[in-house]
Design an enzyme around this catalytic site. Sequence first.
Site, PDB file in Angstrom:
ATOM      1  N   GLU A 116      59.085  52.312  32.801  1.00 48.52           N
ATOM      2  CA  GLU A 116      57.807  52.510  31.804  1.00 48.52           C
ATOM      3  C   GLU A 116      57.762  53.944  31.497  1.00 48.52           C
ATOM      4  O   GLU A 116      57.524  54.480  30.423  1.00 48.52           O
ATOM      5  CB  GLU A 116      56.450  52.046  32.269  1.00 48.52           C
ATOM      6  CG  GLU A 116      56.225  50.492  32.549  1.00 48.52           C
ATOM      7  CD  GLU A 116      55.188  50.038  33.136  1.00 48.52           C
ATOM      8  OE1 GLU A 116      54.954  49.105  32.973  1.00 48.52           O
ATOM      9  OE2 GLU A 116      54.767  50.956  34.255  1.00 48.52           O
TER      10      GLU A 116
ATOM     11  N   GLY B 105      52.162  50.751  37.584  1.00 50.61           N
ATOM     12  CA  GLY B 105      53.368  50.385  38.526  1.00 50.61           C
ATOM     13  C   GLY B 105      52.981  49.062  39.389  1.00 50.61           C
ATOM     14  O   GLY B 105      53.727  48.623  40.443  1.00 50.61           O
ATOM     15  N   GLY B 106      51.523  48.482  39.048  1.00 43.84           N
ATOM     16  CA  GLY B 106      51.217  47.466  39.655  1.00 43.84           C
ATOM     17  C   GLY B 106      52.300  46.080  39.416  1.00 43.84           C
ATOM     18  O   GLY B 106      52.462  45.183  40.054  1.00 43.84           O
ATOM     19  N   GLY B 107      53.020  46.084  38.413  1.00 42.56           N
ATOM     20  CA  GLY B 107      54.083  45.117  37.967  1.00 42.56           C
ATOM     21  C   GLY B 107      55.373  45.733  38.419  1.00 42.56           C
ATOM     22  O   GLY B 107      56.448  45.117  37.872  1.00 42.56           O
TER      23      GLY B 107
ATOM     24  N   THR C 113      48.391  42.613  30.122  1.00 47.24           N
ATOM     25  CA  THR C 113      48.009  43.062  28.712  1.00 47.24           C
ATOM     26  C   THR C 113      49.119  43.163  27.744  1.00 47.24           C
ATOM     27  O   THR C 113      48.888  42.815  26.409  1.00 47.24           O
ATOM     28  CB  THR C 113      47.296  44.405  29.036  1.00 47.24           C
ATOM     29  OG1 THR C 113      46.065  44.137  29.865  1.00 47.24           O
ATOM     30  CG2 THR C 113      46.347  44.938  27.634  1.00 47.24           C
TER      31      THR C 113
ATOM     32  N   ASP D 112      46.897  50.484  35.555  1.00 50.06           N
ATOM     33  CA  ASP D 112      46.135  50.084  36.775  1.00 50.06           C
ATOM     34  C   ASP D 112      45.117  50.814  36.821  1.00 50.06           C
ATOM     35  O   ASP D 112      44.031  50.224  37.169  1.00 50.06           O
ATOM     36  CB  ASP D 112      47.035  49.885  37.892  1.00 50.06           C
ATOM     37  CG  ASP D 112      48.294  48.927  37.620  1.00 50.06           C
ATOM     38  OD1 ASP D 112      47.960  48.052  37.441  1.00 50.06           O
ATOM     39  OD2 ASP D 112      49.400  49.482  37.878  1.00 50.06           O
TER      40      ASP D 112
ATOM     41  N   GLY E 191      53.188  44.028  31.763  1.00 46.27           N
ATOM     42  CA  GLY E 191      52.094  43.791  32.387  1.00 46.27           C
ATOM     43  C   GLY E 191      51.488  42.517  31.540  1.00 46.27           C
ATOM     44  O   GLY E 191      51.783  42.036  30.585  1.00 46.27           O
TER      45      GLY E 191
ATOM     46  N   LYS F 264      39.563  49.233  34.170  1.00 48.02           N
ATOM     47  CA  LYS F 264      40.297  50.090  34.641  1.00 48.02           C
ATOM     48  C   LYS F 264      40.176  51.588  34.417  1.00 48.02           C
ATOM     49  O   LYS F 264      40.994  52.499  34.947  1.00 48.02           O
ATOM     50  CB  LYS F 264      41.970  49.812  33.869  1.00 48.02           C
ATOM     51  CG  LYS F 264      42.311  48.428  33.680  1.00 48.02           C
ATOM     52  CD  LYS F 264      42.642  47.850  35.096  1.00 48.02           C
ATOM     53  CE  LYS F 264      43.071  46.439  34.995  1.00 48.02           C
ATOM     54  NZ  LYS F 264      44.481  46.072  34.355  1.00 48.02           N
TER      55      LYS F 264
END
Length: 224
Positions: free
Chosen positions: A103, A95-97, A31, A84, A29, A121
């Site tokens: 992960e 899981g946004g990515g 970050t 997220d 992600g 977040k």
Amino acid sequence: MNQNDLKRLVAQKAIEYVPLNAIIGVGTGSTADLFIDELALIKDNIVGAIASSERTKQRLEGHGIKVFDVNEVESVPVYIDGADEIDPEGNMIKGGGAAHTREKICASIAEQFICIADASKEVKVLGKFPLPVEVVPLARQAVARQLSDLGGQPVWRKNADGSPLITDNGCHILDVHGLNITEPLALEIQLSIIPGVLTVGIFAQNAADIALIATEDGVKVTEY
């Protein structure tokens, strides 16, 4: 500070948690990307890393950091990744990515999960961010019907050009809207046993041990 400044601030703070002469776990992600850039500055102090996605693997290797296959590693002292959403108990949605399966695997062999995120977040209850559910393509519609029966509104994730998003595992993602996740662990278990579900983006069984949250006043550290 803007959001990117906050992400960089927490990425820099996370370096303090990287042990010497170790293999560490690295997430996926925006970050996590910034954390990898910071990690590159101390790469001679570590043995290498395990990567939670092909994207992360490429970024690590681009910085000259050795990447190990997860099958080669029995455990890692820390797994450092974003989220997220994160609630007051350290449960997360990830899981946004589209990398939450790998992960979760990396987190499962870590002695300590360190979540790095900015203050946006933090939530009281998970679910405002759509819950990613990775599914075997054959089961996409069958799983979507079961998610709908549970009160969710599943949406098949697509790329910008309208084509189906394909994960590193060759699967699809259903983003489930409209959930109010008051019992993260129970829902994670319930959804995980639906035939065709590969991984649910709730991280309650593998919740954060430490959260580093970037705010305008600096990085807040919470241990769970």
